[in-house]
Design an enzyme around this catalytic site. Structure first.
Site, PDB file in Angstrom:
ATOM      1  N   GLU A   1       0.844  -1.215   0.000  1.00  9.83           N
ATOM      2  CA  GLU A   1       0.000   0.000   0.000  1.00  9.83           C
ATOM      3  C   GLU A   1       0.875   1.260   0.000  1.00  9.83           C
ATOM      4  OE1 GLU A   1      -3.542  -0.119   0.203  1.00  9.83           O
ATOM      5  OE2 GLU A   1      -3.708  -2.273   0.464  1.00  9.83           O
TER       6      GLU A   1
HETATM    7  C1  FAD Z   1       3.299  -9.779   0.062  1.00  6.67           C
HETATM    8  C2  FAD Z   1       3.008  -8.687  -0.929  1.00  6.67           C
HETATM    9  C3  FAD Z   1       1.733  -8.493  -1.403  1.00  6.67           C
HETATM   10  C4  FAD Z   1       1.477  -7.518  -2.357  1.00  6.67           C
HETATM   11  N1  FAD Z   1       0.208  -7.394  -2.877  1.00  6.67           N
HETATM   12  C5  FAD Z   1       0.015  -6.593  -3.971  1.00  6.67           C
HETATM   13  C6  FAD Z   1      -1.211  -6.610  -4.681  1.00  6.67           C
HETATM   14  O1  FAD Z   1      -2.145  -7.313  -4.305  1.00  6.67           O
HETATM   15  N2  FAD Z   1      -1.338  -5.844  -5.775  1.00  6.67           N
HETATM   16  C7  FAD Z   1      -0.311  -5.038  -6.213  1.00  6.67           C
HETATM   17  O2  FAD Z   1      -0.481  -4.371  -7.223  1.00  6.67           O
HETATM   18  N3  FAD Z   1       0.866  -4.984  -5.532  1.00  6.67           N
HETATM   19  C8  FAD Z   1       1.067  -5.754  -4.445  1.00  6.67           C
HETATM   20  N4  FAD Z   1       2.268  -5.736  -3.793  1.00  6.67           N
HETATM   21  C9  FAD Z   1       3.347  -4.882  -4.272  1.00  6.67           C
HETATM   22  C10 FAD Z   1       3.663  -3.734  -3.334  1.00  6.67           C
HETATM   23  O3  FAD Z   1       2.672  -2.764  -3.422  1.00  6.67           O
HETATM   24  C11 FAD Z   1       5.052  -3.211  -3.708  1.00  6.67           C
HETATM   25  O4  FAD Z   1       5.984  -4.162  -3.266  1.00  6.67           O
HETATM   26  C12 FAD Z   1       5.364  -1.865  -3.089  1.00  6.67           C
HETATM   27  O5  FAD Z   1       4.571  -0.881  -3.678  1.00  6.67           O
HETATM   28  C13 FAD Z   1       6.826  -1.493  -3.265  1.00  6.67           C
HETATM   29  O6  FAD Z   1       7.221  -1.614  -4.594  1.00  6.67           O
HETATM   30  P1  FAD Z   1       8.553  -2.445  -4.930  1.00  6.67           P
HETATM   31  O7  FAD Z   1       8.490  -3.718  -4.246  1.00  6.67           O
HETATM   32  O8  FAD Z   1       8.709  -2.445  -6.383  1.00  6.67           O
HETATM   33  O9  FAD Z   1       9.702  -1.595  -4.272  1.00  6.67           O
HETATM   34  P2  FAD Z   1      10.445  -0.350  -4.929  1.00  6.67           P
HETATM   35  O10 FAD Z   1       9.448   0.613  -5.444  1.00  6.67           O
HETATM   36  O11 FAD Z   1      11.482  -0.838  -5.843  1.00  6.67           O
HETATM   37  O12 FAD Z   1      11.095   0.294  -3.649  1.00  6.67           O
HETATM   38  C14 FAD Z   1      12.355  -0.140  -3.118  1.00  6.67           C
HETATM   39  C15 FAD Z   1      12.787   0.858  -2.097  1.00  6.67           C
HETATM   40  O13 FAD Z   1      12.970   2.140  -2.719  1.00  6.67           O
HETATM   41  C16 FAD Z   1      12.191   3.118  -2.089  1.00  6.67           C
HETATM   42  N5  FAD Z   1      11.734   4.066  -3.082  1.00  6.67           N
HETATM   43  C17 FAD Z   1      11.107   3.814  -4.249  1.00  6.67           C
HETATM   44  N6  FAD Z   1      10.837   4.950  -4.877  1.00  6.67           N
HETATM   45  C18 FAD Z   1      11.290   5.950  -4.091  1.00  6.67           C
HETATM   46  C19 FAD Z   1      11.299   7.368  -4.204  1.00  6.67           C
HETATM   47  N7  FAD Z   1      10.779   8.015  -5.222  1.00  6.67           N
HETATM   48  N8  FAD Z   1      11.854   8.069  -3.208  1.00  6.67           N
HETATM   49  C20 FAD Z   1      12.389   7.454  -2.142  1.00  6.67           C
HETATM   50  N9  FAD Z   1      12.409   6.122  -1.984  1.00  6.67           N
HETATM   51  C21 FAD Z   1      11.863   5.388  -2.966  1.00  6.67           C
HETATM   52  C22 FAD Z   1      11.061   2.363  -1.430  1.00  6.67           C
HETATM   53  O14 FAD Z   1      10.538   3.078  -0.328  1.00  6.67           O
HETATM   54  C23 FAD Z   1      11.764   1.093  -0.994  1.00  6.67           C
HETATM   55  O15 FAD Z   1      12.432   1.344   0.219  1.00  6.67           O
HETATM   56  C24 FAD Z   1       2.521  -6.687  -2.802  1.00  6.67           C
HETATM   57  C25 FAD Z   1       3.802  -6.860  -2.285  1.00  6.67           C
HETATM   58  C26 FAD Z   1       4.065  -7.855  -1.377  1.00  6.67           C
HETATM   59  C27 FAD Z   1       5.463  -8.035  -0.884  1.00  6.67           C
END
Ligand code: FAD
Ligand code: FAD
Lengths: 602, 602
Positions: free
Chosen positions: A410
């Site tokens: 989220e």
């Molecule tokens: C168990 C689980 C269930 C999930 N369920 C769903 C689902 O049902 N539907 C769905 O669509 N998604 C789902 N997700 C995805 C989830 O929403 C994402 O994992 C989350 O939004 C983070 O994206 P990412 O994993 O690509 O991390 P990234 O975006 O790659 O982030 C990596 C790190 O970089 C930081 N970061 C990224 N951008 C910035 C910025 N601009 N400035 C500063 N810091 C930044 C983040 O805070 C984090 O610390 C799920 C994830 C998990 C693990």
């Protein structure tokens, strides 16, 4: 209840920072209606019987069991609380929705995630943005639990940057379908859902578009294996691949290119509900911990009698209490705003959308605060259990693992922290919240000579309320100066934004705890609120310390020389108690009560 | 090296608090000898090849694999570093022992625990307290890895209160054996060890007694099932039941009733080694995190370029650096003290015992500080990986789970926090560390008028060193007043003790980081230490904030009125920088370097 609430009476989103809220104007868990209390009891009973009693099945990755529990929740109507009656739902208000989400979520993160993904991001995009036909067709099935929903936004290359997805939607030659191609990742409920909300890009659109996609393997949809995860082990999480998946054009959600807006608004609701979903976990962890601590003896003493444990129990209860106070306060603001708009002639759909959007700042604040509180709570829970806390035999370790996801999905807590301040600044720019004049007043105050009179603090919370007013000045001072200095580049100063958001978060939580307690003290008598008063004071004391640190960090990172000196002086003045609370005594008071009741009892 | 070190030259345990240490007098990782560096390389190579390459086997609870790795470590001599040559060991000094423990422990907590339990609490009681016969008979086998050892202290009813165990040892009628009966719990290595160190009570002795017990199922020893645990999944942890287990009288360790002393001293060594065992984890987590963050792009930007991530990377590196600085500083103090005593004619055994005991305070400090740092480091590691951090596919989640145990075993962090202050106060009472006169000086200073001259801060760390001196005054002020107030009842004021210990811990770590960096800047040039200087300053800044908060909490919980005012004034004076560091810039400097090297590089 208040269908005649007037716009001006309801605090707008973010305004808590610049307006003083009267305690009678906050909603508290003690204000639950009889209907709500009955709902709460029913949910607790369901949770105990169907979920908690079978806790170990979730840890053994029994995905089918999660699905079965969801089905049962559907039978009892719990999936349909937020759904309007015309689509087969209970049509209850936002507070009731929060309440169900709260008390149903504490058994295991596996169920909690399935529930949240289905009722929130899996269903809401249709109730909020669907056409009448879409709603007629899909919502009743989702509300009853005949179908389950999932939400496909994230992709391998598009997480926080959700609008950058590569999944495409191409209109077929006959104009009747969109052909969807792409790879979605981390999709909760993927393994057992019948319906996906899918975001994809049409041509080279700037923004993605939302679609309702029925799950049909014959239609180019394949699933990856279940992911192996740290926690929420029996929550189905898979990749979803779309290969020339044909979706009827009438299944587009809202307009072309409106997907990003849908996604973000669905997340707003998702965030405050996620906060709710962490609350009862905290209560239950605290209850488990105190029960263990009063039974476990070392050195011929129940460990609950050691200061080290007293301190933990008191802090655990306090953070749960503050989290509740803030969550239900915001929930009711949202509900009132929806009702106000409905009264003003908006459709329920439109009203709900705008209502939640209005409080996006509070939603982000709550998501961050409560997800971190439950993590700390579970961490202390483990520690109180000692070696047993490290064992799968006690519920602590799973609670700790499950809590970890709430800080990631989220919107990560970093993203939400920055959003909270970013949105506030935007609201100020747009004139929706006047930050400028109070910020200027603070500047003037900084130049002036402080009064050394000690005010009359005889009334309950007099000093605490003064302190909260001062803490707001800290935020205005720091954020105001930062905006002045960096203007539109502010969002590139993330460390500063993070510090500012930490201040903002603490103000909201502390104020909510104080107002709730004040309201209850007024109506139920101060004596009845002895421990709640202690919790509000303890929370505030901790908040002041966090604000001191973050204020300091902000100031010394962008101000120099005399400006720095002046602001540090301001920080000192605005965080100084005239009468410091005795925090050890506060903790003792709180823990005494929790121990006497042998549970979280507020 | 310094076999002629004189007693007076070496700082005694706890004295860091009242003496100024010159940077030339601290040992740093940059002082490793060639032999030590070779050993380090060999261990790293072993860890990479044998352990890290097979990381997933540990997560799958492959206990046999853990045992096989231990066997290989034995073949390479890594189990025998601390064992004197006459018993088949390498007879290396304490620093080398720490170093091996450090670099061998980062692959997985499963191996790390097996290694620590065997070489530390499984072997040390014999090398430290055994008779010549006992040592001849058992130590060579343990040193080579032919046999593995385990340590049976904890019982279901006796954890933190280790001396309260119910296991009994009864002399047989013929006087040749002790018959042991009882139940031990949480015994690491139980599943594959050949030898137990067992603590049991003889008759109604006040204190327990230690025994060497060979593992022989035919001799009344049975094992429980493997425990299912949050982390360190392939570390064998079982209950051990003794039913009329016959142990020859000559297998008693030291004298009757000396078991508690043995247990405590074994734990002292265990604690500092546990700190070492958390260091390379932090380095590796930081390296993984920076590698991921420089590769992962969101919003068309490597996430490593976002302030939120920069801040995390910088803090992770900084806490690892400070942990290293303090751990090796203390290790060398211990080594020197052992050598000093050997030079003075003590047996090596006696010298080692006393050497470690002397620094029991530092051992507790390090155990707490580094175990919490590695937890935070892994937590941020998960967060940097976003959703991927929650997946078992990346090494973050296991690191986080494994780190959790370090805060529980070898004495919980609560117990160690209270011990650190408690032991210091005891040392002061005994006259081993003079706290009284400096505490009185601080009291006088509080009464006096502070100087408003701003000193010359042109020299490297001039202000930082002054700050550290002031922080020591905070401790003396708070702890001094508390001792005055509560006298021998102080230990019943645990919340106060915890606050005091938080101050103590931060002082030791911050001072160690500053001294290490100063020493290196002097010899290698300030330019070469730009980032290390930034880390030392950043660590200190954070330490000051923690000390402010804990000092405040202590003061307002036991002092009132004028006394409180005066102490709060002192707290303010003793925690005020004349020139605040720009923490955002510090973090940027540190992260720049870590990113450029794409690893933890200090
Ligand atoms: C168990 C689980 C269930 C999930 N369920 C769903 C689902 O049902 N539907 C769905 O669509 N998604 C789902 N997700 C995805 C989830 O929403 C994402 O994992 C989350 O939004 C983070 O994206 P990412 O994993 O690509 O991390 P990234 O975006 O790659 O982030 C990596 C790190 O970089 C930081 N970061 C990224 N951008 C910035 C910025 N601009 N400035 C500063 N810091 C930044 C983040 O805070 C984090 O610390 C799920 C994830 C998990 C693990
Ligand atoms: C994986 C694992 C491996 C282990 N390996 C070994 C081993 O090889 N050999 C062995 O002998 N033991 C081992 N242990 C046991 C370990 O040392 C104990 O778990 C630890 O000492 C804590 O004891 P306990 O679990 O009984 O917790 P308790 O002592 O019951 O503590 C519970 C809580 O109370 C607090 N508490 C207790 N006493 C006080 C006090 N006086 N004041 C304030 N707070 C207090 C503790 O800090 C903790 O928060 C292991 C444990 C685990 C989990």
């Amino acid at each position: 209840m208040n269908t005649t609430v007037k716009e001006k009476e309801i605090l707008r989103g973010g305004q808590f920072l610049v307006k003083e809220t009267h305690c009678d104007d906050v909603f508290t868990p003690e204000d639950f209606t009889e209907e709500q209390n009955m709902m709460k009891e029913a949910v607790i009973e369901f949770n105990d019987r169907e979920i908690i009693a079978h806790r170990e099945r979730f840890e053994k990755k029994d995905f089918a069991f999660t699905e079965a529990c969801m089905r049962k929740a559907g039978d009892l109507g719990f999936l349909s609380v937020a759904v309007p009656e015309e689509y087969g739902g209970l049509g209850m208000g936002f507070v009731s929705t929060m309440l169900v989400c709260d008390y149903i979520s504490s058994g295991t993160g596996s169920f909690s995630t399935a529930f949240g993904a289905h009722t929130g991001i899996g269903t809401m995009p249709i109730t909020l943005y669907g056409t009448e036909e879409q709603k007629q067709k899909y919502v009743p099935r989702l509300a009853s639990g005949e179908w389950f929903g999932a939400y496909c936004l994230t992709e391998p290359g598009a997480g926080s940057d959700a609008n950058s997805g590569k999944t495409t939607a191409e209109l077929t030659a006959d104009g009747k379908h969109y052909k969807i191609n792409g790879q979605k990742m981390w999709i909760s409920n993927a393994g057992f859902c019948k319906l996906f909300i899918v975001f994809a890009r049409i041509e080279n659109d700037k923004n993605i578009t939302g679609f309702i996609v029925e799950n049909d393997p014959a239609n180019g949809i394949t699933l990856g294996e279940e992911e192996h995860k740290l926690g929420i082990r029996a929550s189905s999480t898979r990749q979803v691949f779309f290969n020339d998946c044909m979706v009827p054009v009438e299944n587009m959600l809202a307009g072309r290119g409106e997907g990003f807006k849908i996604a973000m608004n669905a997340l707003n609701v998702g965030r405050i509900k996620l906060a709710a979903a962490c609350l009862d976990s905290q209560r239950r962890i605290t209850t488990h911990a105190v029960k263990y601590a009063t039974e476990r003896k070392q050195f011929n003493t129940p460990i609950a009698d050691f200061g080290a444990i007293i301190s933990k129990l008191a802090e655990m209860a306090t953070s749960a209490y503050a989290g509740e106070s803030a969550s239900y306060r915001a929930a009711k603001n949202i509900e009132d705003r929806i009702e106000m708009r409905v009264a003003a002639g908006n459709s329920h759909q439109e009203a709900e959308l705008k209502g939640v959007e209005e409080y996006a700042i509070e939603c982000s604040i709550l998501k961050v605060a409560v997800s971190e509180d439950v993590q700390n709570c579970a961490d202390e829970g483990i520690q109180i259990f000692g070696g047993m806390g490290f064992s799968e035999e006690t519920p602590m370790e799973a609670a700790w693992r499950d809590a970890r996801i709430a800080r990631i999905y989220e919107g990560t807590n970093e993203i939400n922290r920055m959003l909270s301040v970013g949105m506030l600044v935007k609201k100020a720019m747009k004139g929706h919240v006047d930050l400028l004049s109070p910020a200027m007043k603070v500047q003037e105050e900084l130049m002036g000579i402080p009064s050394f009179d000690i005010p009359d603090y005889s009334e309950l919370f007099a000093e605490e309320k003064e302190m909260i007013a001062k803490l707001k000045k800290v935020f205005l001072m720091v954020a105001g100066a930062a905006v002045q200095k960096f203007g539109p580049d502010l969002d590139q100063h993330q460390q500063l934004l993070l510090a500012a958001s930490n201040i903002l978060i603490e103000i909201y939580l502390a104020e909510s705890a104080v107002l709730r307690t004040e309201k209850n003290a007024k109506r139920f008598g101060e004596d009845s609120q002895k421990e709640q008063i202690a919790m509000a004071k303890l929370y505030l004391f901790n908040a002041v310390e966090i604000i001191k640190k973050n204020g300091m960090e902000g100031i010394i990172s962008f101000a120099e020389g005399d400006e720095q000196k002046m602001m540090l002086m301001g920080l000192k003045r605005f965080t100084k108690y005239n009468n410091y609370p005795n925090v050890v005594e506060l903790r003792n008071t709180i823990a005494e009560k929790v121990k006497a009741e042998n549970k979280y009892c507020f």
